[in-house]
Design a protein around this motif. Structure first.
Motif, PDB file in Angstrom:
ATOM      1  N   TRP B 232      40.605  -2.996 -52.354  1.00 46.08           N
ATOM      2  CA  TRP B 232      40.476  -1.940 -51.671  1.00 46.08           C
ATOM      3  C   TRP B 232      39.470  -2.183 -50.418  1.00 46.08           C
ATOM      4  O   TRP B 232      39.057  -1.389 -49.780  1.00 46.08           O
ATOM      5  CB  TRP B 232      39.896  -0.936 -52.423  1.00 46.08           C
ATOM      6  CG  TRP B 232      40.954   0.062 -53.119  1.00 46.08           C
ATOM      7  CD1 TRP B 232      41.434  -0.023 -54.466  1.00 46.08           C
ATOM      8  CD2 TRP B 232      41.640   0.983 -52.574  1.00 46.08           C
ATOM      9  NE1 TRP B 232      42.338   0.901 -54.603  1.00 46.08           N
ATOM     10  CE2 TRP B 232      42.785   1.820 -53.534  1.00 46.08           C
ATOM     11  CE3 TRP B 232      41.873   1.424 -51.189  1.00 46.08           C
ATOM     12  CZ2 TRP B 232      43.640   2.697 -53.366  1.00 46.08           C
ATOM     13  CZ3 TRP B 232      42.766   2.452 -50.737  1.00 46.08           C
ATOM     14  CH2 TRP B 232      43.659   3.090 -51.958  1.00 46.08           C
ATOM     15  N   VAL B 237      43.813  -1.890 -46.105  1.00 48.00           N
ATOM     16  CA  VAL B 237      43.833  -0.541 -46.479  1.00 48.00           C
ATOM     17  C   VAL B 237      43.463   0.686 -45.454  1.00 48.00           C
ATOM     18  O   VAL B 237      43.926   1.796 -45.821  1.00 48.00           O
ATOM     19  CB  VAL B 237      42.750  -0.327 -47.567  1.00 48.00           C
ATOM     20  CG1 VAL B 237      43.194  -1.588 -48.679  1.00 48.00           C
ATOM     21  CG2 VAL B 237      41.556  -0.497 -47.316  1.00 48.00           C
ATOM     22  N   ARG B 238      42.881   0.317 -44.127  1.00 51.10           N
ATOM     23  CA  ARG B 238      42.740   1.321 -43.391  1.00 51.10           C
ATOM     24  C   ARG B 238      44.113   1.936 -43.045  1.00 51.10           C
ATOM     25  O   ARG B 238      45.044   0.928 -42.287  1.00 51.10           O
ATOM     26  CB  ARG B 238      41.946   0.759 -42.089  1.00 51.10           C
ATOM     27  CG  ARG B 238      40.561   0.346 -42.506  1.00 51.10           C
ATOM     28  CD  ARG B 238      39.872  -0.257 -41.153  1.00 51.10           C
ATOM     29  NE  ARG B 238      40.398  -1.497 -40.872  1.00 51.10           N
ATOM     30  CZ  ARG B 238      40.056  -2.446 -39.982  1.00 51.10           C
ATOM     31  NH1 ARG B 238      38.818  -1.986 -39.503  1.00 51.10           N
ATOM     32  NH2 ARG B 238      40.746  -3.244 -39.666  1.00 51.10           N
ATOM     33  N   VAL B 239      44.573   3.119 -42.803  1.00 56.34           N
ATOM     34  CA  VAL B 239      45.887   3.648 -42.552  1.00 56.34           C
ATOM     35  C   VAL B 239      46.458   2.976 -41.183  1.00 56.34           C
ATOM     36  O   VAL B 239      47.387   2.640 -40.937  1.00 56.34           O
ATOM     37  CB  VAL B 239      46.189   5.027 -42.894  1.00 56.34           C
ATOM     38  CG1 VAL B 239      47.271   5.227 -42.689  1.00 56.34           C
ATOM     39  CG2 VAL B 239      45.545   5.282 -44.128  1.00 56.34           C
ATOM     40  N   SER B 271      49.157   3.195 -48.604  1.00 58.41           N
ATOM     41  CA  SER B 271      47.989   3.206 -48.543  1.00 58.41           C
ATOM     42  C   SER B 271      47.652   4.415 -49.753  1.00 58.41           C
ATOM     43  O   SER B 271      46.464   4.281 -50.210  1.00 58.41           O
ATOM     44  CB  SER B 271      47.296   3.844 -47.310  1.00 58.41           C
ATOM     45  OG  SER B 271      47.773   3.024 -46.166  1.00 58.41           O
ATOM     46  N   ASP B 278      37.277  -2.632 -54.521  1.00 64.15           N
ATOM     47  CA  ASP B 278      36.652  -2.937 -53.567  1.00 64.15           C
ATOM     48  C   ASP B 278      35.290  -3.924 -54.235  1.00 64.15           C
ATOM     49  O   ASP B 278      34.858  -3.494 -54.882  1.00 64.15           O
ATOM     50  CB  ASP B 278      36.183  -1.859 -52.787  1.00 64.15           C
ATOM     51  CG  ASP B 278      35.463  -2.278 -51.329  1.00 64.15           C
ATOM     52  OD1 ASP B 278      34.919  -3.424 -51.338  1.00 64.15           O
ATOM     53  OD2 ASP B 278      35.430  -1.371 -50.549  1.00 64.15           O
ATOM     54  N   HIS B 297      35.794   3.308 -45.225  1.00 61.98           N
ATOM     55  CA  HIS B 297      36.480   3.829 -45.951  1.00 61.98           C
ATOM     56  C   HIS B 297      36.874   5.166 -45.292  1.00 61.98           C
ATOM     57  O   HIS B 297      37.857   5.915 -45.755  1.00 61.98           O
ATOM     58  CB  HIS B 297      36.085   4.052 -47.377  1.00 61.98           C
ATOM     59  CG  HIS B 297      36.342   2.749 -48.272  1.00 61.98           C
ATOM     60  ND1 HIS B 297      37.561   2.245 -48.341  1.00 61.98           N
ATOM     61  CD2 HIS B 297      35.580   1.851 -48.880  1.00 61.98           C
ATOM     62  CE1 HIS B 297      37.602   1.112 -48.990  1.00 61.98           C
ATOM     63  NE2 HIS B 297      36.316   0.831 -49.369  1.00 61.98           N
ATOM     64  N   HIS B 299      38.655   5.327 -42.926  1.00 62.46           N
ATOM     65  CA  HIS B 299      39.965   5.160 -42.249  1.00 62.46           C
ATOM     66  C   HIS B 299      40.891   5.126 -43.698  1.00 62.46           C
ATOM     67  O   HIS B 299      42.144   4.702 -43.388  1.00 62.46           O
ATOM     68  CB  HIS B 299      39.877   3.976 -41.426  1.00 62.46           C
ATOM     69  CG  HIS B 299      39.056   4.065 -40.310  1.00 62.46           C
ATOM     70  ND1 HIS B 299      39.251   5.209 -39.262  1.00 62.46           N
ATOM     71  CD2 HIS B 299      37.999   3.475 -39.954  1.00 62.46           C
ATOM     72  CE1 HIS B 299      38.570   5.119 -38.405  1.00 62.46           C
ATOM     73  NE2 HIS B 299      37.573   4.080 -38.746  1.00 62.46           N
ATOM     74  N   SER B 300      40.410   4.937 -44.604  1.00 63.11           N
ATOM     75  CA  SER B 300      41.332   4.562 -46.002  1.00 63.11           C
ATOM     76  C   SER B 300      41.308   5.874 -46.724  1.00 63.11           C
ATOM     77  O   SER B 300      40.859   6.672 -46.658  1.00 63.11           O
ATOM     78  CB  SER B 300      40.704   3.202 -46.894  1.00 63.11           C
ATOM     79  OG  SER B 300      39.744   3.865 -47.546  1.00 63.11           O
ATOM     80  N   TYR B 302      40.551   5.599 -50.249  1.00 66.72           N
ATOM     81  CA  TYR B 302      39.741   5.322 -51.050  1.00 66.72           C
ATOM     82  C   TYR B 302      39.019   6.307 -51.551  1.00 66.72           C
ATOM     83  O   TYR B 302      38.241   7.062 -50.791  1.00 66.72           O
ATOM     84  CB  TYR B 302      38.900   4.089 -50.803  1.00 66.72           C
ATOM     85  CG  TYR B 302      38.097   3.474 -51.728  1.00 66.72           C
ATOM     86  CD1 TYR B 302      38.568   2.754 -52.888  1.00 66.72           C
ATOM     87  CD2 TYR B 302      36.609   3.665 -51.664  1.00 66.72           C
ATOM     88  CE1 TYR B 302      37.631   1.978 -53.680  1.00 66.72           C
ATOM     89  CE2 TYR B 302      35.703   3.238 -52.654  1.00 66.72           C
ATOM     90  CZ  TYR B 302      36.467   2.399 -53.793  1.00 66.72           C
ATOM     91  OH  TYR B 302      35.720   1.860 -54.585  1.00 66.72           O
TER      92      TYR B 302
END
Lengths: 215, 336
Positions: B232, B237-239, B271, B278, B297, B299-300, B302
């Motif tokens: 993570w 993992v950032r879309v 994602s 992480d 995160h 952008h993810s 998570y």
């Protein structure tokens, strides 16, 4: 794996891509009987033959059973076209297809033919295409789909190491010319269309000199 | 059919002894890329296509240096040889950096060699090339980097540095094809459409359950999620990074074949799946999110509840195959 997302379990069989349809259990013993008519070309041991001046007969020994079955179904349905092979595929029932596929997949493959006369530079070019690709033309390495040693990856990506050079060339040209189009998502066609005649000759020669998958 | 590309970005031609002239190589690649639909370089961009391993063999580089670069190349393309020691998932470096780390639009790795040492927002301090490589080991490989200065680390760094051959240090110009440039984010992202497209176009290689495919213990198709994938904390993992990767590189051999919406929907679907924790996890997902949300995160997905079943993503202590959370190279530097 600890985490199987629940949503995935909900994907029904209908959502599965066509390639996942499992071939029915084949009986290698019955397959051997049904393959009596095949030996004229594919040879008694299934290793086929390179014919420099005509159509080469592919090595079938050691190929993935589901891959073989799919090809026979494709010849039957016309998805894959070849005048020599079609009548023989047509002779087989669904069960016999599963049987011959099981039979050939269990045979020990022999060494590919047709690459011995290639010079060193040609073989080096072939090795590069097969193992590393040539990204200047966006030709992805063969092994990235056909697996370690180009000996096959699962049922979709057949082993091509140790296959006869004449057959490999003919197939790549068939994809270029649009006469073979039965590959999943045009994955093979996309690559073949980026290759020059010299590339095709080189990679076919090199692959034929490589050890085939052993089972 | 080949349209000619005028190299304005390269001043003079860099000659490799016995090898290809760099400008010819650049022209060949850029023509291929633009024919495939990638943007042509802008006038102000730095265009660099690294030498190939063949160029290395043909050059008069010291044999011992050649040997070390070869080792770096070998580690980069078969990182699984470090499985259980430095790598704890199914990835090779080249699983994400296509074409041996040389291809534009597939996060070519050489820019790190000419822009570092430099400040990195992700860890908030000045990093050098080894620490950047260590970052991909920690997150993308869910692993533990080889020791700084060790043979393997040096060999990898040498490979990166050599790929940058001929490029000036700290270039002012933006670099053509750096990173995984993301297409514009569409207004709505659809999990259901992403799932459908994934099953239709990606599952043949990456498996319907995202586990990829291993043959004889070697990764043929890497795992886009699950224990065999990056953790993570990895950039992927950032879309937007996943969308940029997918649009520019997948399905393998067919880059740019998906629409922007399709690439984003598939990225969004991927994602939304689980993966190892992480390494910066504090033991509490809310706290971790507070610390690393602003720099990463946001952008993810998570710490967010999945829209399909309400499951909070990343709320677990699963570290995948490794038996530790954080390698000790993940630490602040203060230069004090």
């Amino acid at each position: 794996m600890k985490f199987l997302p629940i949503t995935l379990l909900a994907i029904g069989a209908a959502a599965l891509p066509g390639w996942a349809s499992a071939a029915s259990e084949g009986d290698p013993q019955k397959g051997k009987e049904a393959a009596g008519v095949c030996v004229a070309c594919h040879q008694a041991d299934g290793t086929g033959k390179n014919n420099p001046n005509g159509e080469s007969w592919p090595q079938l020994a050691g190929l993935n059973a589901n891959y073989i079955a799919k090809q026979l179904q494709d010849y039957k349905s016309g998805q894959r076209e070849n005048a020599t092979m079609k009548p023989f595929a047509n002779m087989l029932s669904e069960q016999q297809i599963a049987d011959v596929a099981a039979y050939y997949s269990q045979l020990t493959p022999g060494q590919g033919q047709g690459g011995d006369s290639a010079d060193e530079a040609t073989l080096a070019r072939g090795e590069m295409l097969a193992q590393r690709g040539d990204w200047a033309d966006y030709i992805v390495s063969c092994k990235s789909c056909h697996g370690p040693g180009n000996q096959g990856a699962g049922e979709v990506f057949p082993g091509i190491a140790g296959q006869h050079a004449g057959y490999i060339e003919a197939q790549l040209k068939a994809w270029q010319e649009g006469t073979r189009t039965n590959d999943t998502q045009d994955l093979m066609g996309t690559i073949a269309r980026r290759m020059s005649d010299e590339d095709i000759r080189a990679v076919a020669a090199w692959l034929s000199t490589q050890p085939p998958q052993s089972n | 059919m080949k349209t000619s590309f005028a190299i304005t970005a390269l001043a003079g031609s860099l000659l490799f002894a016995g090898g290809v002239v760099a400008s010819e190589r650049t022209e060949a690649y850029v023509n291929t890329l633009t024919e495939l639909g990638y943007p042509a370089p802008e006038d102000n961009e730095l265009v660099h296509i690294p030498p190939t391993m063949q160029d290395l063999e043909d050059s008069d580089t010291h044999p011992e240096f050649k040997r070390v670069i070869r080792r770096g190349y070998d580690l980069f393309t078969d990182t699984q040889q470090l499985r259980g020691e430095n790598v704890f998932n199914d990835m090779n470096c080249s699983s994400c950096h296509l074409g041996e780390g040389r291809m534009p639009f597939s996060a070519p790795v050489w820019p790190a060699a000419v822009t570092l040492p430099g400040f990195r927002g992700k860890n908030g301090h000045v990093n050098n090339l080894e620490e950047r490589i260590a970052g991909c080991f920690t997150y993308s490989m869910n692993g533990k980097p080889p020791e700084y200065g060790s043979d393997n680390m040096l060999a990898l760094a040498a490979y990166h540095q050599w790929l940058a051959k001929g490029v000036e240090m700290y270039p002012d110009k933006p670099i053509y094809g750096r990173g995984f440039p993301a297409p514009d984010r569409p207004e709505e992202l659809s999990y259901a459409n992403g799932e459908k497209l994934y099953q239709e176009q990606c599952a043949v290689c990456h498996d319907e359950n995202g586990v990829g495919l291993q043959v004889d213990g070697k990764t043929v198709f890497p795992a886009p999620w699950g224990d065999g994938s990056n953790n993570w904390g990895a950039g992927m993992v950032r879309v937007f990074t996943a969308a940029g990767f997918i649009k520019n590189n997948m399905p393998l051999g067919q880059p740019l074949s998906l629409s922007d919406q399709e690439a984003w929907d598939i990225a969004y679907y991927i994602s939304n799946q689980e993966r190892p924790q992480d390494p910066r996890y504090t033991g509490d997902i809310k706290e971790t999110l507070e610390k690393y949300g602003p720099t990463f995160h946001k952008h993810s997905l998570y710490g967010q509840a999945r829209e399909t079943d309400g499951k909070v993503l990343g709320d677990h202590s699963n570290t995948g195959e490794k038996d530790f959370l954080k390698p000790d190279t993940v630490r602040p530097r203060t230069f004090e």
